[in-house]
Structures are given as C-alpha cells and as structure tokens.
Design a protein around this motif. Structure first.
Motif, PDB file in Angstrom:
ATOM      1  N   GLY A  51       0.776  -1.228   0.000  1.00 50.77           N
ATOM      2  CA  GLY A  51       0.000   0.000   0.000  1.00 50.77           C
ATOM      3  C   GLY A  51       0.809   1.280   0.000  1.00 50.77           C
ATOM      4  O   GLY A  51       0.242   2.368   0.097  1.00 50.77           O
ATOM      5  N   LYS A  52       2.131   1.145  -0.104  1.00 54.63           N
ATOM      6  CA  LYS A  52       2.976   2.342  -0.083  1.00 54.63           C
ATOM      7  C   LYS A  52       3.800   2.425  -1.358  1.00 54.63           C
ATOM      8  O   LYS A  52       3.957   1.449  -2.091  1.00 54.63           O
ATOM      9  CB  LYS A  52       3.895   2.314   1.137  1.00 54.63           C
ATOM     10  N   GLU A  53       4.356   3.607  -1.579  1.00 55.31           N
ATOM     11  CA  GLU A  53       5.196   3.787  -2.750  1.00 55.31           C
ATOM     12  C   GLU A  53       6.588   3.194  -2.516  1.00 55.31           C
ATOM     13  O   GLU A  53       7.048   3.071  -1.380  1.00 55.31           O
ATOM     14  CB  GLU A  53       5.317   5.276  -3.085  1.00 55.31           C
ATOM     15  N   ARG A  54       7.233   2.874  -3.592  1.00 57.44           N
ATOM     16  CA  ARG A  54       8.611   2.396  -3.528  1.00 57.44           C
ATOM     17  C   ARG A  54       9.503   3.513  -2.987  1.00 57.44           C
ATOM     18  O   ARG A  54       9.329   4.672  -3.349  1.00 57.44           O
ATOM     19  CB  ARG A  54       9.070   1.979  -4.916  1.00 57.44           C
ATOM     20  N   THR A  71       8.961  -5.525   0.559  1.00 58.78           N
ATOM     21  CA  THR A  71       9.727  -6.271  -0.429  1.00 58.78           C
ATOM     22  C   THR A  71      10.905  -5.403  -0.829  1.00 58.78           C
ATOM     23  O   THR A  71      10.721  -4.229  -1.172  1.00 58.78           O
ATOM     24  CB  THR A  71       8.879  -6.627  -1.651  1.00 58.78           C
ATOM     25  N   TYR A  72      12.071  -5.968  -0.759  1.00 59.84           N
ATOM     26  CA  TYR A  72      13.309  -5.236  -1.057  1.00 59.84           C
ATOM     27  C   TYR A  72      13.809  -5.641  -2.445  1.00 59.84           C
ATOM     28  O   TYR A  72      13.929  -6.835  -2.751  1.00 59.84           O
ATOM     29  CB  TYR A  72      14.362  -5.540  -0.003  1.00 59.84           C
ATOM     30  N   TYR A  73      14.101  -4.626  -3.237  1.00 56.67           N
ATOM     31  CA  TYR A  73      14.557  -4.833  -4.606  1.00 56.67           C
ATOM     32  C   TYR A  73      15.954  -4.249  -4.777  1.00 56.67           C
ATOM     33  O   TYR A  73      16.237  -3.159  -4.272  1.00 56.67           O
ATOM     34  CB  TYR A  73      13.634  -4.135  -5.596  1.00 56.67           C
ATOM     35  N   CYS A  74      16.795  -4.944  -5.514  1.00 52.07           N
ATOM     36  CA  CYS A  74      18.059  -4.321  -5.882  1.00 52.07           C
ATOM     37  C   CYS A  74      17.991  -3.888  -7.350  1.00 52.07           C
ATOM     38  O   CYS A  74      17.203  -4.429  -8.142  1.00 52.07           O
ATOM     39  CB  CYS A  74      19.257  -5.222  -5.625  1.00 52.07           C
ATOM     40  N   ALA A  75      18.776  -2.909  -7.653  1.00 48.65           N
ATOM     41  CA  ALA A  75      18.832  -2.333  -8.990  1.00 48.65           C
ATOM     42  C   ALA A  75      20.273  -1.958  -9.293  1.00 48.65           C
ATOM     43  O   ALA A  75      21.068  -1.726  -8.374  1.00 48.65           O
ATOM     44  CB  ALA A  75      17.931  -1.109  -9.089  1.00 48.65           C
ATOM     45  N   SER A  76      20.591  -1.909 -10.568  1.00 44.60           N
ATOM     46  CA  SER A  76      21.935  -1.517 -10.958  1.00 44.60           C
ATOM     47  C   SER A  76      21.883  -0.500 -12.084  1.00 44.60           C
ATOM     48  O   SER A  76      20.905  -0.448 -12.848  1.00 44.60           O
ATOM     49  CB  SER A  76      22.767  -2.735 -11.390  1.00 44.60           C
ATOM     50  N   ASP A  77      22.950   0.287 -12.175  1.00 47.72           N
ATOM     51  CA  ASP A  77      23.032   1.318 -13.196  1.00 47.72           C
ATOM     52  C   ASP A  77      24.478   1.770 -13.305  1.00 47.72           C
ATOM     53  O   ASP A  77      25.214   1.735 -12.326  1.00 47.72           O
ATOM     54  CB  ASP A  77      22.135   2.496 -12.832  1.00 47.72           C
ATOM     55  N   PHE A 105      20.367   6.841  -9.249  1.00 46.13           N
ATOM     56  CA  PHE A 105      19.447   6.267  -8.278  1.00 46.13           C
ATOM     57  C   PHE A 105      18.459   7.306  -7.749  1.00 46.13           C
ATOM     58  O   PHE A 105      17.516   6.955  -7.052  1.00 46.13           O
ATOM     59  CB  PHE A 105      20.224   5.591  -7.151  1.00 46.13           C
ATOM     60  N   LEU A 106      18.668   8.555  -8.102  1.00 45.82           N
ATOM     61  CA  LEU A 106      17.660   9.584  -7.836  1.00 45.82           C
ATOM     62  C   LEU A 106      16.468   9.432  -8.768  1.00 45.82           C
ATOM     63  O   LEU A 106      15.399   9.992  -8.496  1.00 45.82           O
ATOM     64  CB  LEU A 106      18.267  10.969  -8.019  1.00 45.82           C
ATOM     65  N   TYR A 107      16.639   8.682  -9.851  1.00 47.62           N
ATOM     66  CA  TYR A 107      15.588   8.518 -10.855  1.00 47.62           C
ATOM     67  C   TYR A 107      15.328   7.036 -11.059  1.00 47.62           C
ATOM     68  O   TYR A 107      15.748   6.451 -12.065  1.00 47.62           O
ATOM     69  CB  TYR A 107      16.030   9.188 -12.161  1.00 47.62           C
ATOM     70  N   PRO A 108      14.673   6.365 -10.117  1.00 47.75           N
ATOM     71  CA  PRO A 108      14.553   4.911 -10.166  1.00 47.75           C
ATOM     72  C   PRO A 108      13.897   4.377 -11.427  1.00 47.75           C
ATOM     73  O   PRO A 108      14.221   3.267 -11.866  1.00 47.75           O
ATOM     74  CB  PRO A 108      13.724   4.576  -8.917  1.00 47.75           C
ATOM     75  N   ASN A 109      13.008   5.130 -12.023  1.00 45.48           N
ATOM     76  CA  ASN A 109      12.353   4.641 -13.241  1.00 45.48           C
ATOM     77  C   ASN A 109      13.312   4.561 -14.418  1.00 45.48           C
ATOM     78  O   ASN A 109      12.985   3.940 -15.442  1.00 45.48           O
ATOM     79  CB  ASN A 109      11.171   5.535 -13.603  1.00 45.48           C
ATOM     80  N   GLN A 110      14.480   5.170 -14.279  1.00 40.54           N
ATOM     81  CA  GLN A 110      15.444   5.164 -15.367  1.00 40.54           C
ATOM     82  C   GLN A 110      16.594   4.187 -15.143  1.00 40.54           C
ATOM     83  O   GLN A 110      17.501   4.091 -15.973  1.00 40.54           O
ATOM     84  CB  GLN A 110      16.012   6.569 -15.566  1.00 40.54           C
TER      85      GLN A 110
END
Length: 124
Positions: A42-45, A93-99, A105-110
């Motif tokens: 129910g919350k935002e990422r 739920t914890y997600y990892c991401a790479s870039d 990482f200020l722009y998670p959608n990218q």
C-alpha cells in the motif's frame, strides 16, 4: 541489462538482523553502481541505499542510516544490505537495482536493471 537476483529475506522479530544479497549475472555488474529500494504494501517504492561500482561512495536513506549498511564484494559479484535492529516499519519487499551511474538512483524509473525482490517481514 544485468540480471539481478536478491536473497536473504525472511521473517524476524523486531530488533533482529538480516543480510540481503544481490548477485549479478555478468561481469559488467562489477562496473555498475548497485542499490536497494523497498516497497511496503500500500505504499510507494522508496530508496534505501546505493553504492558505487568500486565501493568508494555510498548513499543511505536517512530513515535507515545507522541501522542499515550497504557493501559489495566484486570478487563475488554481490552487493549486501546489512540490516540491524529491524523494526516493523522495515517490513517490505526489497529490490536491488543496478546502473552505470550512482547518481541515477535519484531517478529509479530510469535505472538499467532490477531484480524480482525479496520479502522482509518484521514482527513486533
């Protein structure tokens, strides 16, 4: 894109610790910044922490600073999130991401790549 796999989630009591791992499938993983986000029901990422490709720089969200630590072992193609003194508000739920760039990482959608997530449940 880099394939990312999270592990280490589970159910713990408040005050306990967990260590999450994010493993990358390709050699380029070691050249990328890697970070963690979380999303509660129910919350935002929200951003949790991120670390540069060589571990020299790291950013940690204020709400978890002092309890969560991010680190990496490039020899193992793995980034860790050490979570201490867990509280019920950390349930998510914890997600990892790479870039390629830590600043992205200020722009998670990218961000370039995402894992499927690992669930952390903290009971009070």
């Amino acid at each position: 894109h880099v394939q990312l796999v999270e592990s280490g989630g589970g159910s713990v009591q408040a005050g306990e610790s967990l260590r999450l791992s994010c493993s990358g499938s390709e050699g380029t993983f070691n050249l990328y910044a890697v970070g963690w986000f979380r999303q509660a029901p129910g919350k935002e990422r929200e951003f949790v922490a991120a670390i540069s490709w060589n571990g020299a720089s790291a950013n940690v969200e204020d709400s978890v600073r002092g309890r969560f630590t991010i680190s990496r072992d490039n020899a193992k193609n793995t980034v860790y999130l050490q979570m201490d003194n867990l509280q019920s508000d950390d349930t998510a739920t914890y997600y990892c991401a790479s870039d390629p760039q830590l600043g992205n990482f200020l722009y998670p959608n990218q961000l370039d790549s995402w894992g499927e997530g690992t669930l952390v449940t903290v009971s009070s």
